[in-house]
Design an enzyme around this catalytic site. Structure first.
Site, PDB file in Angstrom:
ATOM      1  N   ASP A  55      -1.905  66.758  -6.201  1.00 47.54           N
ATOM      2  CA  ASP A  55      -0.565  67.055  -5.675  1.00 47.54           C
ATOM      3  C   ASP A  55      -0.606  67.458  -4.194  1.00 47.54           C
ATOM      4  O   ASP A  55      -0.035  68.501  -3.805  1.00 47.54           O
ATOM      5  CB  ASP A  55       0.079  68.221  -6.467  1.00 47.54           C
ATOM      6  N   GLU A 267       9.464  63.670 -11.332  1.00 52.65           N
ATOM      7  CA  GLU A 267       8.919  64.869 -10.677  1.00 52.65           C
ATOM      8  C   GLU A 267       8.428  64.498  -9.285  1.00 52.65           C
ATOM      9  O   GLU A 267       8.564  63.352  -8.853  1.00 52.65           O
ATOM     10  CB  GLU A 267       7.766  65.469 -11.508  1.00 52.65           C
TER      11      GLU A 267
HETATM   12  O1  FUB Z   1      -0.236  69.343 -11.148  1.00 52.65           O
HETATM   13  C1  FUB Z   1       0.632  69.683 -12.194  1.00 52.65           C
HETATM   14  C2  FUB Z   1       1.762  68.736 -12.246  1.00 52.65           C
HETATM   15  O2  FUB Z   1       1.292  67.410 -12.438  1.00 52.65           O
HETATM   16  C3  FUB Z   1       2.573  68.645 -10.987  1.00 52.65           C
HETATM   17  O3  FUB Z   1       3.399  69.741 -10.760  1.00 52.65           O
HETATM   18  C4  FUB Z   1       3.248  67.362 -11.233  1.00 52.65           C
HETATM   19  O4  FUB Z   1       3.921  66.839 -10.142  1.00 52.65           O
HETATM   20  C5  FUB Z   1       2.108  66.510 -11.713  1.00 52.65           C
HETATM   21  O5  FUB Z   1       1.350  66.001 -10.655  1.00 52.65           O
END
Ligand code: FUB
Length: 369
Positions: A55, A267
């Site tokens: 991320d 997301e």
């Molecule tokens: O790294 C945890 C979660 O996985 C992140 O918050 C999301 O965007 C995904 O990458």
């Protein structure tokens, strides 16, 4: 820095391989050899190999690229569709003089034990600078296992950061990304469905409809949930307004539907501005694309345009897009080093805006290799 960037147009055509480097925990640069490896099946190689990182939110602060990633760890929590296996406990900061240069580790800058309200799962963070102060924004589950977004403040982009005693009032869900507009205003984009809990909210109100990942999602023929935006307060510690949901439309002006899994938001929202156009990019989650949509102001609506980054190895896809001395880059992750969904490694590759304003689609894995 300028000299290194002169070689970047060439790198766009070949592999940009910032070699699989072992960063130090000091501010001393580790010299790494730049390798262009066109034989690899991967477009780019991992930037860091002694920690798992994911991320990546990248920004240029003080003339250097600073990267604020998640710090993936093996904690033996079994995998589930709510992401319990992403059980991260702290944040580390990294920097680079250039996207194809050495990576420097600045060590741990914040741990779950330093955040009074947080219980577990420090997911994807971001950072912003204002008036010489640095702000690390992060999601974490509170004592009731509800994701909130917190902020920690530091005097240097390298950290350390001191967490505020409470999460940002009115915040919820995950994946904060703070965009500074050219007029000096800052906006936070946030939200993520399934384990990110966005589907439990309507109009900023918690309406728990169950614990399966899809409980609370709209029906497939209803408009999909969008990411949430809020302008930041002058002190960068709170929202200056009630958060609003962003609409993502198709080319006919209709909202993308929940069943449109290849295009709808899941997301990892990120916003950058290019030629006065606002580009909202995000992960489509269960279909694993980084998609993008464009608009003429920070709030949208945004119109879906296409794919920035095809699926990477691993379930999640999460990125940031940053301009460095006139060239654009995407920071992203995959699971090249571990082969495990929850143990990821960050990478960087060039990104091109084409003459017509579209983004050239990036293929992270070469076909036929
Ligand atoms: O790294 C945890 C979660 O996985 C992140 O918050 C999301 O965007 C995904 O990458």
């Amino acid at each position: 820095m300028k000299n290194l960037f002169r070689s970047l147009p060439a790198l766009a055509a070949v592999t940009l391989l910032a070699s699989c480097s072992k960063p130090t925990e000091t501010t001393e640069t580790v010299t790494e050899t730049e390798v262009a490896d066109t034989t690899s099946k991967y477009l780019s190689q991992p930037l860091i190999s002694d920690h798992y990182t994911a991320d990546p939110s990248a920004h240029v602060f003080d003339g250097k690229i600073y990267i604020y990633p998640s710090h993936d760890v093996e904690s033996d929590v079994p995998e589930d569709d709510l992401g319990a296996h992403f059980n991260m406990m702290d944040y580390h900061v990294y920097s680079m003089d250039s996207p194809n240069g050495a990576i420097i580790a600045h060590g741990k800058v914040l741990g779950v034990e330093d955040i009074p309200w947080a219980k577990r799962q420090l997911w994807a963070p971001d950072a912003a600078e204002k008036d010489g102060k640095y702000y690390l924004y992060f999601p974490a589950k509170d004592k009731n296992d509800i994701f909130k977004i917190g902020v920690a403040v530091g005097d240097s982009p390298k950290g350390p950061f001191t967490a505020q005693p409470e999460p940002i009032k009115g915040s919820y869900s995950i994946d904060p990304a703070v965009f500074q507009d050219s007029d000096g205003e800052y906006y936070m984009y946030f939200g993520g469905i399934w384990g990110g809990q966005l589907q439990k909210y309507r109009n900023n109100k918690f309406e728990d409809k169950g614990n399966a990942p899809t409980d609370g999602l709209p029906a497939d023929d209803e408009p999909a949930l969008g990411p949430i935006i809020a302008k930041m307060s002058g002190d960068m510690l709170q929202f200056a307004e009630t958060p609003k949901e962003i609409k993502i439309l198709d080319k006919n002006g209709n909202e993308l539907l929940n069943g449109d899994n290849n295009r709808r938001f899941f997301e990892a929202a990120w916003v950058h501005k290019f030629n006065e156009t606002y580009y909202l990019s995000y992960s489509t989650g269960d279909t694993h694309f980084i998609a993008y949509a464009t608009g003429d102001n920070p709030y949208g609506p945004f119109t879906y345009q296409g794919v920035v980054l095809n699926p990477v190895e691993g379930w999640t896809n999460h990125h940031s897009i940053v301009e460095v001395d006139g060239n654009w880059f995407i920071f992203y992750h995959d699971t090249q080093l571990s082969g495990k969904t929850h143990l990821r490694n960050i990478k960087v590759a060039p990104l091109s805006h084409l003459e017509n304003g579209s983004i050239q689609k990036i293929e992270p894995v070469r076909q036929g290799k």
